[in-house]
Enzyme design. Sequence first.
Site, PDB file in Angstrom:
ATOM      1  N   ASP A  42      14.490   8.000 -42.974  1.00 35.46           N
ATOM      2  CA  ASP A  42      15.068   9.329 -42.793  1.00 35.46           C
ATOM      3  C   ASP A  42      14.535  10.347 -43.802  1.00 35.46           C
ATOM      4  OD1 ASP A  42      16.383   7.751 -44.801  1.00 35.46           O
ATOM      5  OD2 ASP A  42      17.724   9.460 -45.051  1.00 35.46           O
ATOM      6  N   ARG A  89       7.068   1.589 -40.685  1.00 34.40           N
ATOM      7  CA  ARG A  89       8.449   2.095 -40.513  1.00 34.40           C
ATOM      8  C   ARG A  89       8.632   3.358 -41.336  1.00 34.40           C
ATOM      9  NH1 ARG A  89      12.738   3.308 -44.353  1.00 34.40           N
ATOM     10  NH2 ARG A  89      14.737   3.038 -43.308  1.00 34.40           N
ATOM     11  N   THR A 146      20.329  10.148 -49.213  1.00 38.61           N
ATOM     12  CA  THR A 146      19.798   8.829 -49.555  1.00 38.61           C
ATOM     13  C   THR A 146      20.698   7.791 -48.917  1.00 38.61           C
ATOM     14  OG1 THR A 146      19.276   7.295 -51.356  1.00 38.61           O
ATOM     15  CG2 THR A 146      21.054   8.862 -51.773  1.00 38.61           C
ATOM     16  N   THR A 182      16.084   6.112 -53.518  1.00 38.06           N
ATOM     17  CA  THR A 182      15.373   7.333 -53.120  1.00 38.06           C
ATOM     18  C   THR A 182      15.775   8.478 -54.046  1.00 38.06           C
ATOM     19  OG1 THR A 182      15.187   6.684 -50.819  1.00 38.06           O
ATOM     20  CG2 THR A 182      15.313   9.044 -51.226  1.00 38.06           C
TER      21      THR A 182
HETATM   22  N1  ASP Z   1      16.857   6.507 -46.998  1.00 29.18           N
HETATM   23  C1  ASP Z   1      15.752   5.706 -47.446  1.00 29.18           C
HETATM   24  C2  ASP Z   1      15.119   5.034 -46.269  1.00 29.18           C
HETATM   25  O1  ASP Z   1      15.832   4.514 -45.431  1.00 29.18           O
HETATM   26  C3  ASP Z   1      16.136   4.701 -48.457  1.00 29.18           C
HETATM   27  C4  ASP Z   1      16.921   5.216 -49.608  1.00 29.18           C
HETATM   28  O2  ASP Z   1      17.577   6.245 -49.534  1.00 29.18           O
HETATM   29  O3  ASP Z   1      16.884   4.582 -50.658  1.00 29.18           O
HETATM   30  O4  ASP Z   1      13.922   4.974 -46.224  1.00 29.18           O
END
Ligand code: ASP
Length: 304
Positions: free
Chosen positions: A203, A200, A223, A172
């Site tokens: 966050d 889905r 992230t 992310t």
């Molecule tokens: N936090 C992100 C999610 O769960 C994934 C990520 O940070 O790479 O969608």
Amino acid sequence: MTNPVLLIHGGAWAIPDDLVEAHLNGVKNATAAGWRVLEKGGSALDAAEESVVVMENDEAFDAGRGSFLNRDGKVQLDALIMDGATLRAGGVGCVEHIANPICAARKVLSESPHVYFVAEGAERFAEEHGIPLCKNEDLIIPREVERLRAFQASAEAQKEDLFSSHTISHDTVGAVALDVNGNIAAATSTGGTLNKAPGRLGDSSLIGCGCYADNASAAASTTGWGEPIMKLVLAKWAADRVASGNLPQWVAAEAMNYLKDRVSGHGGIILLDTQGRVGIAHNTPRIAWALKTVKGFESGVVRS
Ligand code: ASP
């Protein structure tokens, strides 16, 4: 006049050695784009958006084209942007036909009385506000088709263990910026987690979880494994602790301890306050980060 600051992340996980250069290049390019805005006297909001656009366009990251695929083999994207001066925010979730969801989120912030749009409604809103739609296939790259195939064939996928699909990688992207007028902003964009169930939402695009900005506290972007981060509303948790007078670097480290101790989560966070004080922390082996101030540029994949 305030000295501008720009802080970027490109995901927190065990970034393998052979991907380090791509991540460092990505955060460097994103920083250059955002800094061009800030040095001309542009807003923190514009700088955060510009930086994130560059990373959405970079296939090294799990944002925009090149994102992880969901269980149905589709790209489904989430993004949020927030203005610390006004507390205006814009988010989009589960969009499948927008290459730069952060731009759609920005339109929500600037041109809608609402804060959040999802799925077809988000895409319709974006199109009506001049954001071009694309085919979902345009966002899919062969690397991710192979990654999903390998994961779904693996023992990990058979376990149906939520944790297993969330330990692979977290690419992310996010940016927090401080502009010459002393305003802060934050932006976060993601393709979510590999093999996620369709619909889905993670966050990243939820206000206060993956992204938050308030001039009275701090700008934050997180992230990592989204479900634990959501449960703690971690970006707001961290911003509140800065508002209580704690240094952003201390708060960032505490946020990672809290994430691990309270809900066994993993990830990373960047934080910035209106005084230009920054925090970067992760409880993963690595985090791709970059920091630009009037004093110079720094980047790395570890921050201790
Ligand atoms: N936090 C992100 C999610 O769960 C994934 C990520 O940070 O790479 O969608």
